[in-house]
Scaffold this active site. Structure first.
Site, mmCIF file in Angstrom:
data_model
loop_
_atom_site.group_PDB
_atom_site.id
_atom_site.type_symbol
_atom_site.label_atom_id
_atom_site.label_comp_id
_atom_site.label_asym_id
_atom_site.label_seq_id
_atom_site.Cartn_x
_atom_site.Cartn_y
_atom_site.Cartn_z
ATOM 1 N N THR A 95 1.637 6.843 0.338
ATOM 2 C CA THR A 95 0.906 5.780 -0.105
ATOM 3 C C THR A 95 0.848 5.771 -1.426
ATOM 4 O O THR A 95 1.279 6.448 -2.216
ATOM 5 C CB THR A 95 -0.587 6.257 0.355
ATOM 6 O OG1 THR A 95 -1.464 5.170 0.162
ATOM 7 C CG2 THR A 95 -1.196 7.276 -0.534
ATOM 8 N N SER A 99 0.863 -1.521 0.110
ATOM 9 C CA SER A 99 -0.111 0.049 0.042
ATOM 10 C C SER A 99 0.879 1.065 0.105
ATOM 11 O O SER A 99 0.366 2.395 0.052
ATOM 12 C CB SER A 99 -0.851 -0.071 1.150
ATOM 13 O OG SER A 99 -0.116 0.161 2.243
ATOM 14 N N ARG A 148 -6.598 9.278 -9.995
ATOM 15 C CA ARG A 148 -7.178 9.408 -8.504
ATOM 16 C C ARG A 148 -6.162 9.675 -7.432
ATOM 17 O O ARG A 148 -5.127 8.767 -7.486
ATOM 18 C CB ARG A 148 -7.928 8.023 -8.168
ATOM 19 C CG ARG A 148 -8.719 8.087 -6.946
ATOM 20 C CD ARG A 148 -7.819 7.433 -5.606
ATOM 21 N NE ARG A 148 -8.477 7.547 -4.470
ATOM 22 C CZ ARG A 148 -7.857 7.434 -3.374
ATOM 23 N NH1 ARG A 148 -6.609 7.004 -3.334
ATOM 24 N NH2 ARG A 148 -8.637 7.664 -2.158
ATOM 25 N N VAL A 149 -6.520 10.607 -6.727
ATOM 26 C CA VAL A 149 -5.389 10.995 -5.518
ATOM 27 C C VAL A 149 -6.245 11.157 -4.295
ATOM 28 O O VAL A 149 -7.663 11.622 -4.208
ATOM 29 C CB VAL A 149 -4.762 12.279 -5.773
ATOM 30 C CG1 VAL A 149 -4.133 12.773 -4.520
ATOM 31 C CG2 VAL A 149 -3.767 12.125 -6.907
ATOM 32 N N GLY A 150 -6.029 10.539 -3.177
ATOM 33 C CA GLY A 150 -6.701 10.717 -1.962
ATOM 34 C C GLY A 150 -6.340 11.647 -1.069
ATOM 35 O O GLY A 150 -5.582 12.528 -1.394
ATOM 36 N N ASP A 151 -6.369 11.366 0.024
ATOM 37 C CA ASP A 151 -6.105 12.450 1.104
ATOM 38 C C ASP A 151 -4.552 12.479 1.631
ATOM 39 O O ASP A 151 -4.060 13.605 1.893
ATOM 40 C CB ASP A 151 -6.670 12.155 2.499
ATOM 41 C CG ASP A 151 -6.301 10.627 3.172
ATOM 42 O OD1 ASP A 151 -6.235 9.789 2.303
ATOM 43 O OD2 ASP A 151 -6.097 10.811 4.215
ATOM 44 N N GLY A 160 -9.590 7.818 1.740
ATOM 45 C CA GLY A 160 -9.125 9.430 1.476
ATOM 46 C C GLY A 160 -10.205 10.476 1.134
ATOM 47 O O GLY A 160 -10.124 11.575 1.619
ATOM 48 N N THR A 184 -5.508 7.615 7.579
ATOM 49 C CA THR A 184 -5.352 6.499 6.931
ATOM 50 C C THR A 184 -6.747 6.142 6.607
ATOM 51 O O THR A 184 -7.760 6.410 7.310
ATOM 52 C CB THR A 184 -4.759 5.337 7.544
ATOM 53 O OG1 THR A 184 -4.789 4.224 6.514
ATOM 54 C CG2 THR A 184 -5.567 4.630 8.873
ATOM 55 N N GLY A 185 -7.090 5.433 5.584
ATOM 56 C CA GLY A 185 -8.261 4.780 5.078
ATOM 57 C C GLY A 185 -8.806 5.503 3.985
ATOM 58 O O GLY A 185 -8.087 6.187 3.116
HETATM 59 N N1 GLY Z 1 -5.774 7.251 2.614
HETATM 60 C C1 GLY Z 1 -5.182 6.926 1.244
HETATM 61 C C2 GLY Z 1 -5.817 7.013 0.073
HETATM 62 O O1 GLY Z 1 -7.124 7.348 0.213
HETATM 63 O O2 GLY Z 1 -5.278 7.045 -1.034
#
Ligand code: GLY
Length: 338
Positions: free
Chosen positions: A217, A78, A227-230, A253, A250-251
């Protein structure tokens, strides 16, 4: 195999009513240096960070060194090398850092560079910007001497090819089918978390009482291209205010971004909440927004305040985090809503 020692979180936390006027810039942590990070397998990253902190090194150097350990570990699918790819088979990495002066840097969707956390630090230190994305981030990394590498391991490629057979993509997982989803979405050799992705978020306070954090991450496994998360977003995946504290997440995003999660946690600590209480309130905000659907989401926060008190909280069970200090190494099961 990691020794997952469990401790009762509540017994370790100190007073819950910390007032903002108790915090002073540069005030020493009452417990000496501390580093903590999301997910218990990252105790190995904490150990690397600790080698900096125990010698009175800077928190920023510690979190960078720590996160690099996980980024270089192919067994962690991950983060960094060996991270599960997007649906097109590309490993794209996100990372950020923030220091005690409120300086920050981030890279989004960086390919072929094993240590996005170090590139993020250089964005902070060597450019007038905070965020670089994709091709621009790669060009910057190469200009700074980073080498291009193939980050898609045989194992992750195999997992991706297996995933392609169904292309089942559901980042939301219900509480009732956690174990089933872990087995379905993760290769057997990967230690299952309760989601199909996670992150390393790391926070530290050094001997000078200064805070820093880093987050890295490969994002959601088999995510949509782009796609980009938090995780690389300052205020969402990470926030540091040296007068108050630091938080990381975490989780899923998308849910963290919608409440500016890590910034929210820090602001709640500023209002007097303990780290655990602040993480809980932020998590509750996500749960409230999502109503009944909250049971399909995992988000976890960890936080560290200026006094060296720390805590975590998650929506669903099975989120844990490791802590390293002069008191040794500890792993806590975060309390959760469900
Ligand atoms: N927390 C990581 C993501 O959503 O990419």
């Amino acid at each position: 195999m990691l020794n997952r020692r469990r401790f009762l979180q509540s017994s370790f936390l100190g007073s819950s009513s910390l007032l903002v006027n108790k915090y002073k810039f540069g005030e020493l942590s009452s417990q000496g240096p501390i580093v903590l990070s999301t997910w218990s397998p990252n105790v190995k990253a904490n150990a690397a960070a600790w080698t900096v902190l125990e010698k009175n090194g800077r928190a920023l150097d510690a979190v960078e060194k720590g996160v690099r350990v996980t980024e270089a570990d192919p067994s962690d699918q991950s983060v960094g090398y060996g991270g599960l790819p997007d649906r097109d088979g590309k490993v794209t990495l996100d990372a950020c850092v923030m220091d005690e002066n409120g300086n920050c840097g981030a890279v989004f969707a960086l390919e072929n560079i094993m240590h996005p956390v170090s590139v993020a630090r250089l964005v902070m230190e060597k450019t007038p910007h905070v965020q670089l994305t994709g091709e621009g981030a790669l060009r910057f990394a190469l200009s700074q001497g980073f080498k291009k590498e193939n980050l898609l391991t045989t194992e992750s490629e195999k997992a991706w090819r297996e995933w392609l057979k169904t292309s089942h993509y559901d980042p939301m997982i219900t509480v009732d089918n956690i174990e089933e989803e872990i087995n379905k979405q993760k290769p057997k050799e990967v230690k299952g978390q309760i989601n199909n992705h996670d992150t390393i978020g790391m926070l530290a306070i050094d001997a000078a009482g200064n805070l820093s954090g880093a987050c890295s991450t490969s994002g959601m496994a088999y995510k949509m291209s782009g796609r980009v998360g938090d995780s690389p977003i300052i205020g969402a995946g990470l926030f540091v205010d040296n007068e108050v504290g630091a938080a990381t997440s975490t989780g899923v995003g998308e849910e963290v971004i919608k409440i500016c999660g890590s910034h929210t946690v820090v602001e709640l600590m500023r209002q007097g909440l303990s780290p655990e209480e602040a993480c809980k309130k932020a998590v509750e905000r996500i749960v409230k927004r999502n109503g009944i659907n909250a049971k399909t989401i995992q988000v976890g926060f960890i936080a560290l305040n200026k006094k060296g008190e720390y805590g975590g909280y998650s929506i669903m069970k099975k989120f844990d985090y490791g802590v390293r200090s002069f008191q040794g190494e500890k792993v806590y099961n975060a309390k959760s809503i469900y």
